[in-house]
Design an enzyme around this catalytic site. Sequence first.
Site, short mmCIF file in Angstrom:
data_model
loop_
_atom_site.label_atom_id
_atom_site.label_comp_id
_atom_site.label_asym_id
_atom_site.label_seq_id
_atom_site.Cartn_x
_atom_site.Cartn_y
_atom_site.Cartn_z
N GLY A 44 -7.74 4.31 71.10
CA GLY A 44 -7.18 5.46 71.80
C GLY A 44 -7.57 6.79 71.19
O GLY A 44 -8.09 7.68 71.87
N ARG A 53 -8.69 6.26 84.38
CA ARG A 53 -8.53 4.83 84.70
C ARG A 53 -8.64 4.55 86.20
O ARG A 53 -9.12 3.48 86.60
CB ARG A 53 -7.19 4.32 84.17
N GLY A 95 -5.14 -1.98 72.72
CA GLY A 95 -4.73 -3.28 72.16
C GLY A 95 -5.65 -4.42 72.56
O GLY A 95 -5.97 -5.29 71.74
N LYS A 131 -3.78 3.13 59.53
CA LYS A 131 -3.31 1.97 58.75
C LYS A 131 -4.33 0.86 58.65
O LYS A 131 -4.95 0.48 59.62
CB LYS A 131 -2.07 1.40 59.44
P1 ADP Z 1 -7.40 4.63 67.12
O1 ADP Z 1 -6.34 5.02 68.12
O2 ADP Z 1 -8.73 5.27 67.42
O3 ADP Z 1 -7.49 3.15 66.95
P2 ADP Z 1 -5.56 4.95 64.93
O4 ADP Z 1 -4.42 5.01 65.88
O5 ADP Z 1 -5.70 3.75 64.09
O6 ADP Z 1 -6.94 5.24 65.71
O7 ADP Z 1 -5.46 6.19 63.92
C1 ADP Z 1 -5.42 7.50 64.34
C2 ADP Z 1 -4.48 8.32 63.48
O8 ADP Z 1 -4.83 8.23 62.12
C3 ADP Z 1 -4.54 9.78 63.85
O9 ADP Z 1 -3.28 10.20 64.31
C4 ADP Z 1 -4.93 10.48 62.54
O10 ADP Z 1 -4.24 11.70 62.32
C5 ADP Z 1 -4.51 9.46 61.50
N1 ADP Z 1 -5.25 9.64 60.25
C6 ADP Z 1 -6.58 9.54 60.05
N2 ADP Z 1 -6.91 9.83 58.79
C7 ADP Z 1 -5.77 10.13 58.15
C8 ADP Z 1 -5.44 10.53 56.80
N3 ADP Z 1 -6.39 10.65 55.87
N4 ADP Z 1 -4.14 10.76 56.50
C9 ADP Z 1 -3.18 10.62 57.45
N5 ADP Z 1 -3.41 10.25 58.73
C10 ADP Z 1 -4.69 10.00 59.07
MG MG Z 2 -4.17 5.26 67.97
#
Ligand code: ADP
Ligand code: MG
Length: 393
Positions: free
Chosen positions: A351, A36, A374, A198
């Site tokens: 992230g 950053r 975010g 989620k």
């Molecule tokens: P980003 O930060 O890229 O937006 P998220 O924070 O939404 O991504 O999601 C990342 C998390 O989702 C990771 O910690 C990963 O382990 C979890 N994850 C992905 N697929 C699964 C799964 N099938 N079951 C449980 N956790 C999962």
């Molecule tokens: Mg994340």
Amino acid sequence: MALRTLNDLDFKNKRVLVRVDYNVPIKEGKVSDATRIEASLPTLKKLLSEGSSLILMSHLGRPKGAEDKYRLSPVAKKLSELIGRDVRYEAASGPTAKEQQSFVAVAPKGSITLLENTRFDSREEENDPEFSRALASYADVYVNDAFGAAHRAHASTEGVTHYLPSAAGYLLEKEISTLSKLIKNPESPFKVIIGGAKVSDKIGVIENLLDVADEILIGGAMAYTFFKAQGGKVGKSLVEDDKLDLANDLLKRAKAKNTKILLPSDSMCAQEIAEGVETKVFPSDDIPEGWMGLDIGPDAIKTYQNSLKDAKTILWNGPMGVFEVVPFNTGTNEVAKTVAHLDGFTVVGGGDSVAAINKSGLADKIDHISTGGGASLELLEGKTLPGVAALER
Ligand code: ADP
Ligand code: MG
């Protein structure tokens, strides 16, 4: 309305208050990842080349008052190394404390001063006018280059714009122009890959993109909420039971809008999340009791690779599986490789997805990596970011 940029203001021999995003990881008193700080250098160098003096401000972490471990001293040191100049910094109880005011008052022409953590003062997050005015009094003009904080209406991102001529720095400008183009007029076919833990985190993004995307490829744990909603068996995969109706509703709306939603036909499954455990591939809607889907399966990988081939614009947000644990990183790695080698315009945000692409060593093959977290999500949801709206007035 158009965003005011560095081209729209005069910086010759001015005192410039710059909001940067130096909310960086600190380990044992040192900056452990300077991405950053590096990202802010083009804006800082441009302003210095105009003979201006810089007064920089940033928050770091979530301090409760002036806590030593959240002081910006390690940041000042790292910035000085990277920019190859002295960076003036003095520990203070807050960025507008008395001692800080006299320190800023004697800043020489052409110098760089880093103010103490803006969040040491609770008025920062309250967007307090008196505090904003005190910050603004340090300078003649204001530049915001902190995209990661632009979704918050705080004194250092929004409040100060009421008291100084204001513009976006290069980093903020690039994030806004790139992400806005994606949601307004992307070159089609526009394919979106959404994953992560989620559905609830990404619903707003999926909803907003239904209008502009041609296809949405779903991976990660959120896929199982969609499968369960349609009556599938998902074993003990991660499901948001209170979002089943919403998942069905999204599928219906996608159909009405002629946007294809692809779900992973198969999944790599295990009975627990650990390295070296037994894995099996099952159809994603027929996972036995006791097993859970932890990654998209080989069939889904192929389908997704095929679908992405003709894309002119690609947005990827959220890993395809539990990429932190081998071998559940397979789907994420394959998608990373595919996206990196596409001819279309590629954007990666989030992230964990950005961490995954960095780890794969393919980051330099992506056209735009969004640093926002975010802020990127809110922008992709079609929301107005207060820090950005303030630069459009
Ligand atoms: P980003 O930060 O890229 O937006 P998220 O924070 O939404 O991504 O999601 C990342 C998390 O989702 C990771 O910690 C990963 O382990 C979890 N994850 C992905 N697929 C699964 C799964 N099938 N079951 C449980 N956790 C999962
Ligand atoms: Mg994340």
